[in-house]
Design an enzyme around this catalytic site. Sequence first.
Site, PDB file in Angstrom:
ATOM      1  N   ASN A   1       0.878  -1.173   0.000  1.00 12.52           N
ATOM      2  CA  ASN A   1       0.000   0.000   0.000  1.00 12.52           C
ATOM      3  C   ASN A   1       0.917   1.225   0.000  1.00 12.52           C
ATOM      4  O   ASN A   1       1.714   1.386   0.917  1.00 12.52           O
ATOM      5  CB  ASN A   1      -0.886  -0.059   1.254  1.00 12.52           C
ATOM      6  CG  ASN A   1      -1.472   1.287   1.674  1.00 12.52           C
ATOM      7  OD1 ASN A   1      -1.706   1.519   2.845  1.00 12.52           O
ATOM      8  ND2 ASN A   1      -1.718   2.163   0.736  1.00 12.52           N
ATOM      9  N   GLU A  30     -19.929  21.436   0.765  1.00 14.38           N
ATOM     10  CA  GLU A  30     -20.033  20.035   1.176  1.00 14.38           C
ATOM     11  C   GLU A  30     -21.211  19.351   0.472  1.00 14.38           C
ATOM     12  O   GLU A  30     -21.116  18.199   0.038  1.00 14.38           O
ATOM     13  CB  GLU A  30     -20.180  19.962   2.709  1.00 14.38           C
ATOM     14  CG  GLU A  30     -20.457  18.583   3.269  1.00 14.38           C
ATOM     15  CD  GLU A  30     -19.414  17.543   2.896  1.00 14.38           C
ATOM     16  OE1 GLU A  30     -18.347  17.888   2.363  1.00 14.38           O
ATOM     17  OE2 GLU A  30     -19.692  16.343   3.100  1.00 14.38           O
ATOM     18  N   LYS A  43     -20.891  16.034  -1.868  1.00 11.56           N
ATOM     19  CA  LYS A  43     -21.627  14.801  -1.570  1.00 11.56           C
ATOM     20  C   LYS A  43     -22.427  14.338  -2.788  1.00 11.56           C
ATOM     21  O   LYS A  43     -22.402  13.174  -3.156  1.00 11.56           O
ATOM     22  CB  LYS A  43     -22.555  15.074  -0.385  1.00 11.56           C
ATOM     23  CG  LYS A  43     -22.764  13.982   0.563  1.00 11.56           C
ATOM     24  CD  LYS A  43     -21.651  13.674   1.541  1.00 11.56           C
ATOM     25  CE  LYS A  43     -20.252  13.851   1.075  1.00 11.56           C
ATOM     26  NZ  LYS A  43     -19.215  13.772   2.036  1.00 11.56           N
ATOM     27  N   GLU A  52     -20.036  13.159  -5.729  1.00 17.49           N
ATOM     28  CA  GLU A  52     -19.197  11.964  -5.555  1.00 17.49           C
ATOM     29  C   GLU A  52     -19.994  10.669  -5.562  1.00 17.49           C
ATOM     30  O   GLU A  52     -19.457   9.625  -5.921  1.00 17.49           O
ATOM     31  CB  GLU A  52     -18.311  12.058  -4.309  1.00 17.49           C
ATOM     32  CG  GLU A  52     -19.005  11.852  -2.998  1.00 17.49           C
ATOM     33  CD  GLU A  52     -18.066  11.886  -1.801  1.00 17.49           C
ATOM     34  OE1 GLU A  52     -16.978  11.304  -1.864  1.00 17.49           O
ATOM     35  OE2 GLU A  52     -18.430  12.497  -0.786  1.00 17.49           O
TER      36      GLU A  52
HETATM   37  C1  F6R Z   1     -15.739  12.827   0.821  1.00 20.75           C
HETATM   38  C2  F6R Z   1     -14.655  12.314   1.644  1.00 20.75           C
HETATM   39  C3  F6R Z   1     -13.286  12.831   1.391  1.00 20.75           C
HETATM   40  C4  F6R Z   1     -12.503  12.951   2.714  1.00 20.75           C
HETATM   41  C5  F6R Z   1     -11.055  13.347   2.422  1.00 20.75           C
HETATM   42  C6  F6R Z   1     -10.270  13.558   3.697  1.00 20.75           C
HETATM   43  O1  F6R Z   1     -16.970  12.307   1.215  1.00 20.75           O
HETATM   44  O2  F6R Z   1     -14.851  11.471   2.485  1.00 20.75           O
HETATM   45  O3  F6R Z   1     -13.312  14.048   0.725  1.00 20.75           O
HETATM   46  O4  F6R Z   1     -13.123  13.902   3.525  1.00 20.75           O
HETATM   47  O5  F6R Z   1     -10.444  12.347   1.658  1.00 20.75           O
HETATM   48  O6  F6R Z   1     -10.256  12.412   4.483  1.00 20.75           O
HETATM   49  P1  F6R Z   1      -9.894  12.481   6.014  1.00 20.75           P
HETATM   50  O7  F6R Z   1     -10.954  13.266   6.699  1.00 20.75           O
HETATM   51  O8  F6R Z   1      -9.870  11.047   6.459  1.00 20.75           O
HETATM   52  O9  F6R Z   1      -8.560  13.146   6.123  1.00 20.75           O
END
Ligand code: F6R
Length: 602
Positions: free
Chosen positions: A100, A479, A483, A486
């Site tokens: 990964n 936001e 949403k 996506e």
């Molecule tokens: C959209 C979503 C992504 C995350 C982004 C950051 O629904 O989930 O845009 O918000 O990849 O991820 P984190 O918050 O885990 O750093």
Amino acid sequence: MCGIVGFIGHGNVQDVLMNGLEKLEYRGYDSAGIYLAEGGQTGHLFKEVGRIANLKETVDFDLPAVVGIGHTRWATHGMATKANAHPHQSMNQRYSLVHNGVIENYQALKTEYLKNIQLNSETDTEIVVALIEWFANNESLSTKDAFKRTLEVIEGSYALGLIDKESPEVLYAAKNKSPLLIGLGQDFNVIVSDAMATIDVTNEYLEIKDKELITLTKDAVTIEKFTGEVVQRESYIAELDASDLEKGTYPFYMLKEIDEQPTVLRRLIQSYQDEQGQAVFEADLLKAVSAADRIYIIACGTSYNAGWIGRSLLEKIAHIPTEVHLASEFAYELPLLSQQPLFIFLTQSGETADSRQALVKVNELGLPSLTITNVKGSTLSREASYTLLLHAGPEIAVASTKAYTAQITVMALLADAIRASKGIEASFNMERELSLVASVMESILAEKAAIQTWVEDSLMETRNAFYIGRTLDYYVSMEAALKLKEISYIQTESFAAGELKHGTIALIEEGTPVIALITEEIVGAHTRGNVEEVRARGANAIVISMQEVARVDDQFVIPTVTTALAPLVMVVVTQLLAYYTALGRGLDVDKPRNLAKSVTVE
Ligand code: F6R
């Protein structure tokens, strides 16, 4: 991105790997594979393109495996094909590897060491496994030394699991920047990207640090530095409830997670306030935040969008100037910093590579930081000066919902605690208003059927849509648009309503959905004016507001809450709107195309 799991010892290797991969599928679902070794130099490789379910159909669950590694992929180098799926193998199939991350110098390594080696995939990972074999053969090294030699020359991010089929009593692992944990069991041990994926076999875990080499047998784990120095480390108990990982009667995790928001909000009030309504943040943390002359919020995606609401709360309630930055930009172009800055990292997963890179910069400068995350012990929480947890329970749907509202709630509670510590008079009672917000969220959730019908009438056929709003409503619209686009693949953009007439209005056609968010009375009249303008040009104007609005095509009126916290309720309507649009279009709501939940590559 990508999830890895490995198992060595007594137990059904295939079951642990396949159950683990199913739980890691949120990290990528372009292809998946497992490698099993039986002893007697016999190994078996299974790979399939697409979901874990496809792989499951091909795996032989009766093989007497003693060790295995598995991988679910989010493609970086090379298309989502079977040849590019992991595990990858060395030329004579002695070594099998899952990875990964991204190996940045793979081309140079290929040229230097592997000119005459036949490679079967377009991946950087195959170079790593080929190198291990090359060092073992050309420098007559043991597997462990060949692995170590390889780790010394590769550059980039990685979490690796390695099996040598000639010694299946050992499983090797290492990490740099990408997440990897060791799970400890009775007569078995595991490696895994996220404890949640193996919580049903063990809750005892060991952290691995970057650039350590790990050897696991069924009853021992050895961590050593590249110098050979052995490292002793205490294990910890992962506080995860296996039942939190189930969908229950919900068709998709996203709907379950949307529904959980009032509970999460009440849990946060309890976690960060005592019975007298006093804030219970660590004194040092409050001191560090209060001392800041400027706060820099750094995040990506949904967390970045939450940052804009946090900015408004911190400025208005705690009176601290606050800026919001995209992590991927911030890491490489630092703004001119104030004298006493404090950096807040908002991250659901605590593993996002872009945010981590920015935190590395902040730490290099020796400046204080706070990570607000859902995952205890995650990389960004370990590496920041302070951590606050979101207590939202695992968020599994790729589209983030409850983490967004939890992030805003934690920032509201923090801002209120700083306000109190500075002796600033409160303009509203935070606990009472947040409790009201939780109840209003519930009343919106009770209207799901109405929202579904409304979506079916307005959004099912459209190719594009717009969200508009001003100030806080604009931040929520960012936001809301993310949403919708996506998970439904409708091209949706958000605009500050006043900006529309400066160019974007050219895109409005007959029937284009324009969804206006109107909660802030001070700018409401202007946004209503913008709604009139788009209607005059044929748009299908939809309004989500706290008061009835005349002359619109459709509207959803929500109960009134204090303006500063209105984003917490407005967003719920837009989350449901996105969910029902994707559902109506027959899409896999939880796993939208091209995405992964935890973005661990830059
Ligand atoms: C959209 C979503 C992504 C995350 C982004 C950051 O629904 O989930 O845009 O918000 O990849 O991820 P984190 O918050 O885990 O750093």
